[in-house]
Write a protein that holds these residues in place. Structure first.
Motif, short mmCIF file in Angstrom:
data_model
loop_
_atom_site.label_atom_id
_atom_site.label_comp_id
_atom_site.label_asym_id
_atom_site.label_seq_id
_atom_site.Cartn_x
_atom_site.Cartn_y
_atom_site.Cartn_z
N SER A 66 -7.27 7.01 -6.96
CA SER A 66 -8.12 8.08 -5.90
C SER A 66 -7.43 9.32 -5.88
O SER A 66 -6.29 9.59 -5.15
N ASP A 67 -7.35 10.85 -5.83
CA ASP A 67 -7.17 11.88 -5.88
C ASP A 67 -7.09 12.05 -3.94
O ASP A 67 -6.03 11.87 -3.42
N ALA A 68 -7.95 11.39 -3.02
CA ALA A 68 -7.56 11.27 -1.96
C ALA A 68 -6.32 10.70 -1.40
O ALA A 68 -5.54 10.57 -0.80
N ALA A 69 -5.84 9.73 -1.92
CA ALA A 69 -4.79 8.80 -1.76
C ALA A 69 -4.04 9.80 -2.88
O ALA A 69 -3.09 9.21 -2.08
N ASN A 70 -3.61 9.51 -3.03
CA ASN A 70 -2.52 10.50 -3.90
C ASN A 70 -2.03 11.57 -3.38
O ASN A 70 -0.81 12.08 -2.64
N LEU A 71 -2.78 12.47 -2.74
CA LEU A 71 -2.59 13.26 -1.27
C LEU A 71 -2.14 12.77 -0.45
O LEU A 71 -0.57 13.63 0.06
N TYR A 72 -2.24 11.88 0.50
CA TYR A 72 -1.66 11.13 1.25
C TYR A 72 -0.57 11.00 1.01
O TYR A 72 0.18 11.09 2.10
N VAL A 73 -0.32 10.43 0.15
CA VAL A 73 1.04 9.99 -0.08
C VAL A 73 2.06 11.15 -0.37
O VAL A 73 3.24 11.42 -0.12
N VAL A 74 1.19 11.81 -1.26
CA VAL A 74 2.22 13.12 -1.25
C VAL A 74 2.76 13.75 0.27
O VAL A 74 3.75 14.17 0.05
N LEU A 75 1.80 14.02 1.28
CA LEU A 75 1.76 13.76 2.15
C LEU A 75 2.95 13.28 3.33
O LEU A 75 3.90 14.05 3.79
N SER A 76 2.80 12.25 3.09
CA SER A 76 3.61 10.92 3.85
C SER A 76 4.94 11.26 2.95
O SER A 76 5.74 11.39 3.69
N ALA A 77 4.91 11.41 1.70
CA ALA A 77 6.60 11.85 1.39
C ALA A 77 7.45 12.59 1.29
O ALA A 77 8.98 12.69 1.54
N LYS A 78 6.47 14.01 1.65
CA LYS A 78 7.61 15.13 1.44
C LYS A 78 7.59 15.26 3.09
O LYS A 78 8.96 15.53 3.36
N ALA A 79 6.83 14.29 3.57
CA ALA A 79 7.60 14.45 5.09
C ALA A 79 7.99 13.54 5.57
O ALA A 79 9.18 13.42 6.50
N ASP A 115 0.41 -1.05 -0.12
CA ASP A 115 -0.49 -0.33 0.11
C ASP A 115 1.08 1.14 -0.25
O ASP A 115 1.64 1.77 0.80
N ALA A 116 1.01 2.13 -1.13
CA ALA A 116 1.61 2.83 -0.96
C ALA A 116 1.56 4.23 -0.09
O ALA A 116 2.21 5.27 -0.02
N THR A 117 0.40 4.60 0.53
CA THR A 117 0.42 5.53 1.47
C THR A 117 0.62 5.07 2.38
O THR A 117 0.60 6.37 3.46
N MET A 118 1.00 3.65 2.75
CA MET A 118 1.64 3.93 3.92
C MET A 118 3.61 4.20 4.57
O MET A 118 3.61 3.96 3.32
N ASP A 119 3.70 4.91 5.25
CA ASP A 119 5.60 5.42 5.37
C ASP A 119 6.39 4.40 4.88
O ASP A 119 7.11 4.22 4.19
N GLU A 120 5.76 3.29 5.81
CA GLU A 120 6.49 1.77 5.89
C GLU A 120 6.62 2.19 4.02
O GLU A 120 7.72 0.94 3.47
#
Length: 346
Positions: A189-202, A165-170
């Motif tokens: 999903s745009d929501a999933a894309n947003l979640y991944v971007v937030l995680s990757a940026k952090a 799952d790409a949305t997971m930090d791990e």
């Protein structure tokens, strides 16, 4: 992490310890038996054991004595037992997903060695096109896909695929987010894309993030979340078609560029004013792009404002983006030339 992975590998190979040990014992027992009963040299003894166990049946090295035939009988019985044990172990491990876990572990070891690669989240229609383009450019690529059927499809085309799952930090850490050159998010999903971007940026502020958006509202949110570029397939297709109608030569140039040795690359200048002042004060470091054999400076970008065809000589400023056109060799010379003032991982 390396120690943990090594221990896992040892654990996976321990399951084969019994069959391998029995096979080695059978070879040694048989060779020693022939050595004692027939007096052959070790090469003939081992050869006789091999053709007996594998049932190749080339024939006896020499005529066997009664004691030698007893040894052969024991070797055949022991070989059948070892083969049966091995087949049973193979079937049991297959049912438990042993070979899938072994392949996953191999992939993880490969990923840890990857650097300056591109991570693609999602292998849908957009992800496939991106992967194909990167493959043609011989760019190291890793795909993150949660759908097993799509994972299989991507692997059949030769891609390295992480089923997660790409949305997971791990997952992002496992994919090498801290060592990659960029991350492309093409989840449905745009929501999933947003979640991944937030995680990757952090996890990695310097990583270049490119995201797919279905509409303008989602695009604005992705930019606020830290995406460096947001692409809407419908908008991009419309602009390309309009450009083809109004400026066909420009569109053809981009297509030709994709299949040539030339590339367009951007270099971001550091925010450290001391480094920049030191660079500008050095007369040897004043830009002069009229020199031969140098990459061409196409444009500069400062505070979101793009200036095309800049003059030959200019001074850099904090956060400036320099956009060059040239071969990989020329771009590498620019990278070395500007290394003191560039942001890392550019």
């Amino acid at each position: 992490m390396n120690l943990i992975t090594t221990n896992k590998f040892k654990g996976y190979f321990k399951v084969w310890a019994a069959p391998i040990s029995l096979l080695i014992f059978l070879f040694l027992f048989g060779a020693l038996g022939y050595r004692i009963t027939e007096g052959w040299d070790w090469g003939d003894c081992l050869w006789m054991v091999l053709i007996t166990i594998t049932t190749i049946g080339f024939g006896e090295v020499e005529v066997l004595s009664s004691a030698g035939r007893i040894i052969t009988f024991l070797i055949i019985g022991g070989g059948l037992f070892v083969v049966q044990l091995t087949l049973q172990r193979f079937i049991q491990l297959s049912e438990l997903g042993y070979f899938l876990k072994l392949e996953e572990l191999r992939l993880r070891r490969l990923i840890r060695k990857m650097k300056n690669h591109v991570i693609i989240c999602g292998y849908g229609r957009t992800g496939k096109e991106i992967a194909e383009q990167l493959k043609s450019e011989k760019i190291s690529t890793l795909i993150i896909e949660i759908d097993s059927s799509r994972k299989t499809e991507a692997e059949e085309k030769g891609y390295n695929v992480l089923l997660a799952d790409a949305t997971m930090d791990e997952t992002l850490l496992l994919a090498g987010i801290k060592k990659c050159r960029s991350l492309v998010v093409t989840l449905p999903s745009d929501a999933a894309n947003l979640y991944v971007v937030l995680s990757a940026k952090a996890l990695n502020e310097t990583c270049r993030l490119i995201a797919r958006a279905a509409n303008e509202e989602a695009a604005n949110k992705l930019k606020l979340a830290g995406a460096d570029a947001v692409v809407s397939p419908y908008v991009a297709a419309g602009r390309t078609m309009a450009a083809s109608a109004l400026r066909p030569i420009a569109v053809d140039f981009i297509d030709l560029l994709a299949g040539s040795d030339c590339e367009i690359e951007e270099f971001k200048v550091t925010q450290n004013r001391d480094k920049i002042e030191n660079f500008n004060s050095n007369t040897e470091n004043v830009f002069n792009f009229s020199k031969r054999n140098e990459a061409l400076l196409l444009a500069t970008k400062v505070s979101g404002q793009l200036m095309g065809n800049p003059k030959d000589k200019l001074s850099v400023s904090p956060g400036m983006i320099l956009i060059f056109l040239g071969s990989q060799e020329q771009l590498n010379r620019i990278r070395v030339y500007l290394k003191e003032i560039l942001v890392k991982n550019t």
